[in-house]
Design a protein around this motif. Structure first.
Motif, mmCIF file in Angstrom:
data_model
loop_
_atom_site.group_PDB
_atom_site.id
_atom_site.type_symbol
_atom_site.label_atom_id
_atom_site.label_comp_id
_atom_site.label_asym_id
_atom_site.label_seq_id
_atom_site.Cartn_x
_atom_site.Cartn_y
_atom_site.Cartn_z
ATOM 1 N N LEU A 1 -9.533 -9.736 7.022
ATOM 2 C CA LEU A 1 -9.238 -8.315 7.256
ATOM 3 C C LEU A 1 -8.538 -7.694 6.047
ATOM 4 O O LEU A 1 -8.802 -6.535 5.693
ATOM 5 N N LEU A 2 -7.652 -8.455 5.410
ATOM 6 C CA LEU A 2 -6.990 -7.959 4.202
ATOM 7 C C LEU A 2 -8.012 -7.717 3.099
ATOM 8 O O LEU A 2 -7.956 -6.687 2.407
ATOM 9 N N PHE A 3 -8.938 -8.645 2.927
ATOM 10 C CA PHE A 3 -9.988 -8.484 1.927
ATOM 11 C C PHE A 3 -10.826 -7.235 2.219
ATOM 12 O O PHE A 3 -11.090 -6.422 1.319
ATOM 13 N N LEU A 4 -11.230 -7.055 3.460
ATOM 14 C CA LEU A 4 -12.047 -5.893 3.825
ATOM 15 C C LEU A 4 -11.255 -4.591 3.669
ATOM 16 O O LEU A 4 -11.815 -3.572 3.251
ATOM 17 N N ALA A 5 -9.961 -4.633 4.000
ATOM 18 C CA ALA A 5 -9.127 -3.448 3.818
ATOM 19 C C ALA A 5 -9.068 -3.052 2.347
ATOM 20 O O ALA A 5 -9.121 -1.857 2.003
ATOM 21 N N ALA A 6 -8.985 -4.054 1.460
ATOM 22 C CA ALA A 6 -8.970 -3.757 0.029
ATOM 23 C C ALA A 6 -10.287 -3.148 -0.416
ATOM 24 O O ALA A 6 -10.310 -2.186 -1.202
ATOM 25 N N VAL A 7 -11.407 -3.678 0.078
ATOM 26 C CA VAL A 7 -12.716 -3.130 -0.273
ATOM 27 C C VAL A 7 -12.831 -1.682 0.198
ATOM 28 O O VAL A 7 -13.283 -0.793 -0.544
ATOM 29 N N VAL A 8 -12.397 -1.428 1.425
ATOM 30 C CA VAL A 8 -12.459 -0.069 1.970
ATOM 31 C C VAL A 8 -11.574 0.880 1.177
ATOM 32 O O VAL A 8 -11.948 2.025 0.888
ATOM 33 N N ALA A 9 -10.387 0.417 0.792
ATOM 34 C CA ALA A 9 -9.445 1.283 0.083
ATOM 35 C C ALA A 9 -9.897 1.612 -1.331
ATOM 36 O O ALA A 9 -9.619 2.705 -1.841
ATOM 37 N N LEU A 10 -10.602 0.684 -1.968
ATOM 38 C CA LEU A 10 -10.963 0.864 -3.371
ATOM 39 C C LEU A 10 -12.372 1.415 -3.569
ATOM 40 O O LEU A 10 -12.729 1.795 -4.690
#
Length: 584
Positions: A42-51
């Motif tokens: 989820l942290l990885f996906l959150a980073a992808v979504v944010a960037l």
């Protein structure tokens, strides 16, 4: 043991009653492996979504080198069907290793040529770097809330917001180097030779991305532990045979490309000497210190609080000997190589790893005031910045709708940072704020914008960009590397497929271009022009070169940025006559 194991009694989920910082409930004292994988995913996906917002747009955040070094080169490799040694316009690019060019070309081949398929490589590496921070935090603490908080802090810095959006070498290099350090920590705990193989592979990938600088984050972390932890030194000594095998694997993976280049291209040594000379080695600079304070914003004040009031920070959360000294040494050693060379701030992205781990310590701060005061200072500084930007955009009637989104994100940010007692909402709200600024508002302004009619005009025609880098990102937009020249020669003006080239230059270079064409005996005419805000060597510098105070006064009075926009002019050639032909 001290490295990765537990030398202190510690409850990874419990917090003192007075501390409200932990807002993530895991439901058990020791998170299961499945919980860890799920939350890190989820942290990885959150980073992808944010960037990801804004990466598909030409008007998004970029830098001068992105187009030249990491987008045009893979396009040229595809056009000439080469893989091993990247090239641009048929000339080998020997100054940088090939890994990022390989990965970008692979992305172009699989997903098609576009800004999205190119920059998504950068976004994925940035997300990996965020997760690596969390993994290192968990390896050192066994505390999942602290680890996730450290990853979110990394994601919510200004440095990651900017550098994680465009395709350059620094974020992938930091991700590889940080991953190698994490696997080294795990090897110290488990003694698995497969983890040392992972160290070798990650370091090899880093060196093949940006050369020896890949050792900075990894090497400074290992050196810091070696200086502070006798048990770590003992583990390294006892594992010297396995380390020797890992070193051989590293050399086996890394050396072949460099050996091939230096044996196949006699001028490779001179290119390397030029790269070294450009770094001005020996020139003392404090830019790394100043740059890091800016890159870690809005956590700058929290970091300063950690450094000047260490008694408020529970360093014993880390299961290593002398944790405060170790983290500070890691930070200092990761900066040290850049103090004596010419650097860009983006080179320091790897130093954000120990900074994020330091700031995340405040998740278990001894008092609420230890976080609240620096958080409020950060909120005040951010408010000044965001509201100033809002005033400028409102005045120039630019991105009004997008500005509303930014102000909504700012309101959430201001609430949590003024409260200053919950690190997870603080990190998430900062991430949202920077995401809206860099991914929503910035692209709406129109930096480097290219009118649609220009794309129609260049279809099927050779293009030469003369003495400038505008129109920036046109190559990837049309799927061709195009040609860039400082001086034109007769061979540059040859027709391709019955089509003569179009020549792009800026208004300030148009006289030079016309003189160059006249000297070649070529007839020409201006066929098109447009204006754009020119994001130059730094993404926040957008006014045209040579813009004057009077231009800015006119822009302010007219509430329009037209007076400071850069004029791009386009020339077409007439049939070659053999004698100079003036402009009609």
């Amino acid at each position: 043991m001290c490295v990765g194991g537990s030398s202190r009694s510690h409850d990874p989920s419990g917090l003192p009653a007075r501390c409200p910082m932990n807002t993530l409930s895991l439901g058990s004292a020791k998170p299961s492996r499945r919980q860890r994988i799920l939350l890190l995913t989820l942290l990885f996906l959150a980073a992808v979504v944010a960037l990801s917002p804004g990466i598909a747009q030409i008007t998004g955040v970029t830098t001068a080198d992105e187009n030249q070094l990491t987008l045009r080169v893979p396009l040229s490799m595809m056009e000439h069907d080469v893989w091993i040694v990247p090239q641009l316009e048929g000339v080998p690019r020997l100054g940088k290793p090939p890994m990022l060019n390989w990965l970008t070309r692979a992305s172009f081949e699989v997903f098609g040529v576009s800004l999205t398929s190119g920059r998504m490589v950068a976004v994925l590496f940035a997300a990996l770097l965020v997760v690596v921070v969390a993994l290192i935090g968990f390896e050192w603490t066994g505390d999942l809330p602290y680890s996730l908080c450290a990853g979110l802090i990394m994601l919510s810095t200004v440095g990651m917001t900017i550098e994680g959006r465009y395709l350059m070498l620094d974020v992938p290099t930091a991700a590889f180097s940080g991953l190698a350090f994490y696997w080294c920590l795990r090897w110290c705990r488990t003694r698995s030779v497969w983890l040392l193989a992972g160290v070798a592979i990650a370091l090899s990938a880093g060196v093949l991305t940006k050369g020896p600088v890949a050792f900075v984050v990894f090497g400074s972390g290992v050196l810091a532990l070696s200086m502070t932890d006798s048990e770590f030194r003992s583990i390294i000594w006892r594992g010297k045979a396995a380390l020797a095998g890992s070193s051989l694997l590293f050399l086996g993976l890394t050396a072949p490309w460099f050996v091939y280049v230096y044996t196949s291209y006699p001028d490779a040594s001179s290119v390397l000497q030029g790269e070294v000379a450009a770094r001005n080695i020996g020139d003392l600079t404090f830019l790394p210190v100043i740059g890091l304070l800016l890159m870690v914003f809005p956590w700058t004040f929290v970091l300063i609080s950690v450094l000047i009031r260490p008694h408020t920070v529970p360093f014993d959360l880390l299961r290593i000997k002398r944790p405060k000294v170790t983290l500070l040494l890691w930070l200092g050693l990761s900066i040290l190589p850049f103090v004596l060379v010419k650097v860009y701030v983006r080179y320091l992205i790897g130093s954000l790893i120990p900074l994020a781990l330091l700031c995340a310590m405040m998740i278990r701060a001894n008092t609420e005031r230890a976080v609240r005061v620096p958080a409020r200072l950060a909120m005040i500084a951010t408010s000044f910045t965001v509201l100033s930007v809002a005033a400028v955009f409102w005045w120039f009637r630019t991105g009004v709708t997008e500005l509303g989104v930014v102000l909504a994100a700012y309101a959430v940010f201001a609430i949590f940072w003024w409260q200053g007692n919950q690190l997870f909402p603080m990190a998430l709200s900062a991430t949202m704020l920077w995401m809206t600024l860099a991914g929503v508002l910035y692209p709406a302004v129109g930096f480097n914008e290219i009118p649609q009619r220009i794309f129609e005009a260049v279809k099927g025609r050779p293009v030469i960009i003369y003495k400038d880098k505008q129109p920036r990102l046109l190559p990837v937009a049309v799927g061709r590397s195009l040609t860039q020249r400082q001086v034109l020669g007769p061979s540059d003006l040859a027709s391709e497929g019955g089509q003569s080239p179009l020549l792009f230059t800026t208004e300030e270079h148009s006289a030079d271009l016309e003189q160059n064409l006249q000297a070649l005996g070529v007839a020409y005419e201006r066929v098109e022009s447009y204006k754009t805000l020119n994001a130059r060597d730094k993404w926040v510098r957008y006014a045209r070169t040579r813009s004057t105070v009077d231009d800015w006064v006119l822009a302010l009075k007219s509430r329009s940025l037209e007076p400071v926009k850069l004029a791009i002019v386009i020339y077409a050639l007439r049939p070659r006559t053999g004698i100079p032909v003036p402009v009609p």
